[in-house]
Design an enzyme around this catalytic site. Structure first.
Site, PDB file in Angstrom:
ATOM      1  N   HIS A 151      18.825  55.893  56.179  1.00  0.00           N
ATOM      2  CA  HIS A 151      17.780  54.930  55.816  1.00  0.00           C
ATOM      3  C   HIS A 151      16.516  55.092  56.665  1.00  0.00           C
ATOM      4  CE1 HIS A 151      19.438  52.354  59.158  1.00  0.00           C
ATOM      5  NE2 HIS A 151      18.163  52.022  59.266  1.00  0.00           N
ATOM      6  N   ASP A 181      25.304  56.503  55.577  1.00  0.00           N
ATOM      7  CA  ASP A 181      24.011  56.248  56.232  1.00  0.00           C
ATOM      8  C   ASP A 181      23.740  57.263  57.332  1.00  0.00           C
ATOM      9  OD1 ASP A 181      21.590  55.048  56.587  1.00  0.00           O
ATOM     10  OD2 ASP A 181      22.341  53.395  57.809  1.00  0.00           O
ATOM     11  N   SER A 260      17.991  52.231  65.015  1.00  0.00           N
ATOM     12  CA  SER A 260      18.747  52.940  63.995  1.00  0.00           C
ATOM     13  C   SER A 260      18.682  54.447  64.212  1.00  0.00           C
ATOM     14  CB  SER A 260      18.210  52.611  62.609  1.00  0.00           C
ATOM     15  OG  SER A 260      18.439  51.267  62.287  1.00  0.00           O
TER      16      SER A 260
END
Length: 431
Positions: A151, A181, A260
């Site tokens: 993402h 992911d 992230s």
């Protein structure tokens, strides 16, 4: 007269014999005293061991050492045993815990990069404008491969990587696994530039309560380190694209936007997870963050580098997720599962025994066929919706044979079906 009898009656002999008997008695007495004393000492040692064991159980190593009069400031438990810091803390610059944290940061810091993405967006006047995003990445090889979240880089037109020393490079997307992911990038570096790959550990030995460390770039603040514990293991987390990532690591280490794609580390500085998401009502960390286990990443990285995607197994059939209207209309004996609408003629599923439907009906904007098998279990996992099937086949590959449990005309049947490669765009699935 017999000479021996004469000696036995001689007074000197009686004296010698008396002395010998006396010495023997003394030796025996001393032996009894020593033996009795050793028994008492053994009994005392046993009682001491019991007392010390009780103290160890109640107070731990710290209480045991303090009972012995040893001033202990910190204890570190490791594979080689227990390290103890003694004496006045003013003699030390850092505590054992602080030194361990510093060591983790210094070991892993150079392996973390700052990713800046540029994508194309539209404003309210439909004008095309560049949109910038940030995230973190992990150097996994000396030749420039970088691991991050899907993402972070999805839909990015440009990718820029900032290293620990401030050097900046352009990167390209090598492969992406949206379901886990994860994504792999590649930077082309000058020959003189040497990278520091992260030390890879395993998540299989993690325990709830174990310390973990996250390093990333939250809100653009480069190489920020946060510390927490493993709050839970094996968490299934549903992503925004409605897939479920199984086995996620839950942690209370602060994970914020920008973290992230950064590493989650154990106390040895080994990567055990990839920070991916937070559960928040405000957009900031609220003590519930998640990381993809590093073992999952290890299993998909080779495919991402070689093929640009993960080569997963699939069933070459057309499926329909059951809903109450289909269950009622077809008078099915189950309330959940995947209806086999059609099987590919001559395909692996047909050869494995899966049966499609024969009754053609209109279902919304699609045509489906009723009367076929209803899949209720695949590869040992219950299946009631599409997400369950994704989860059941996430670690499989084309060519593998899996067990498929179906309901056919009210009866349960177990089939062995060979998998095919999952098609791009899922053209074999009716949603």
């Amino acid at each position: 007269m017999d000479k021996n009898k004469h000696l036995q009656r001689h007074p000197i002999w009686h004296m010698v014999r008396s002395i010998l008997i006396g010495v023997l008695v003394v030796v025996i007495a001393i032996g009894i005293v020593i033996w009795t004393r050793s028994l008492r000492q053994k009994d005392q040692l046993e009682r001491q061991r019991e007392v010390l064991a009780d103290v160890l159980d109640r107070e731990g190593e710290l209480g045991l050492l303090e009972l012995a009069g040893v001033t202990v400031n910190d204890i570190f438990y490791g594979e080689q045993g227990v390290s103890v810091f003694l004496g006045d803390m003013s003699a030390y610059s850092y505590s054992a815990e602080e030194m361990r944290n510093i060591a983790i940061y210094e070991l892993a810091n150079k392996s973390v990069v700052h990713i800046t993405t540029v994508s194309i967006g539209l404003n309210t006047f439909l004008e095309v404008l560049p949109v910038q995003g940030t995230g973190s990445g992990i150097i996994i090889s000396e030749d420039g491969y970088i691991l991050t979240n899907a993402h972070v880089v999805q839909n990015a037109a440009q990718l820029h990587i900032s290293m620990h020393d401030g050097a900046n490079y352009e990167a390209s997307l090598v492969g992406m696994d949206v379901e886990n992911d994860l994504a792999v990038l590649k930077v082309e570096l000058p020959p003189q530039v040497l990278l520091d790959p992260i030390t890879i550990g395993t998540a299989s030995t993690l325990k709830v309560g174990q310390k973990v460390v996250a390093i990333g770039n939250p809100f653009g603040y480069d190489r920020t380190m946060t510390i927490g514990t493993v709050s839970g293991l094996g968490r299934p987390v549903r992503t925004e694209n409605n897939t479920v990532i199984n086995g996620m690591i839950q942690t209370d280490a602060a994970i914020n936007p920008g973290n992230s794609g950064g590493p989650l580390l154990n106390s040895r500085g080994e990567m055990v997870g990839i920070c991916t998401t937070i559960h928040s009502t405000t957009g900031g960390s609220q003590g519930i963050g998640f990381a993809v286990p590093v073992d999952t990443a290890i299993s998909v990285i080779p495919d991402l580098i070689k093929f640009g995607k993960v080569m997963r197994g699939w069933l070459d059939i057309t499926m329909v997720q059951l809903d109450p209207s289909i269950v009622e209309y077809a008078d099915l004996p189950v309330s959940g599962g995947l209806l086999v609408s059609q099987v590919r003629p001559g395909g692996k599923a047909e050869k494995g025994g899966l049966k499609g439907g024969t009754q053609r009906v209109q279902y919304g904007s699609a045509i489906i066929y009723l009367g076929g098998d209803v899949i209720v279990e695949v590869h040992g996992e219950p299946v009631s919706e599409y997400a369950d099937l994704y989860s059941a086949l996430v670690d499989t590959h084309p060519g593998e044979t899996v067990e498929v449990v179906v309901i056919r005309k009210g009866e349960k049947k177990v089939l062995q079906v060979e998998l095919v490669e999952r098609p791009e765009g899922m053209e074999w699935t009716v949603r």
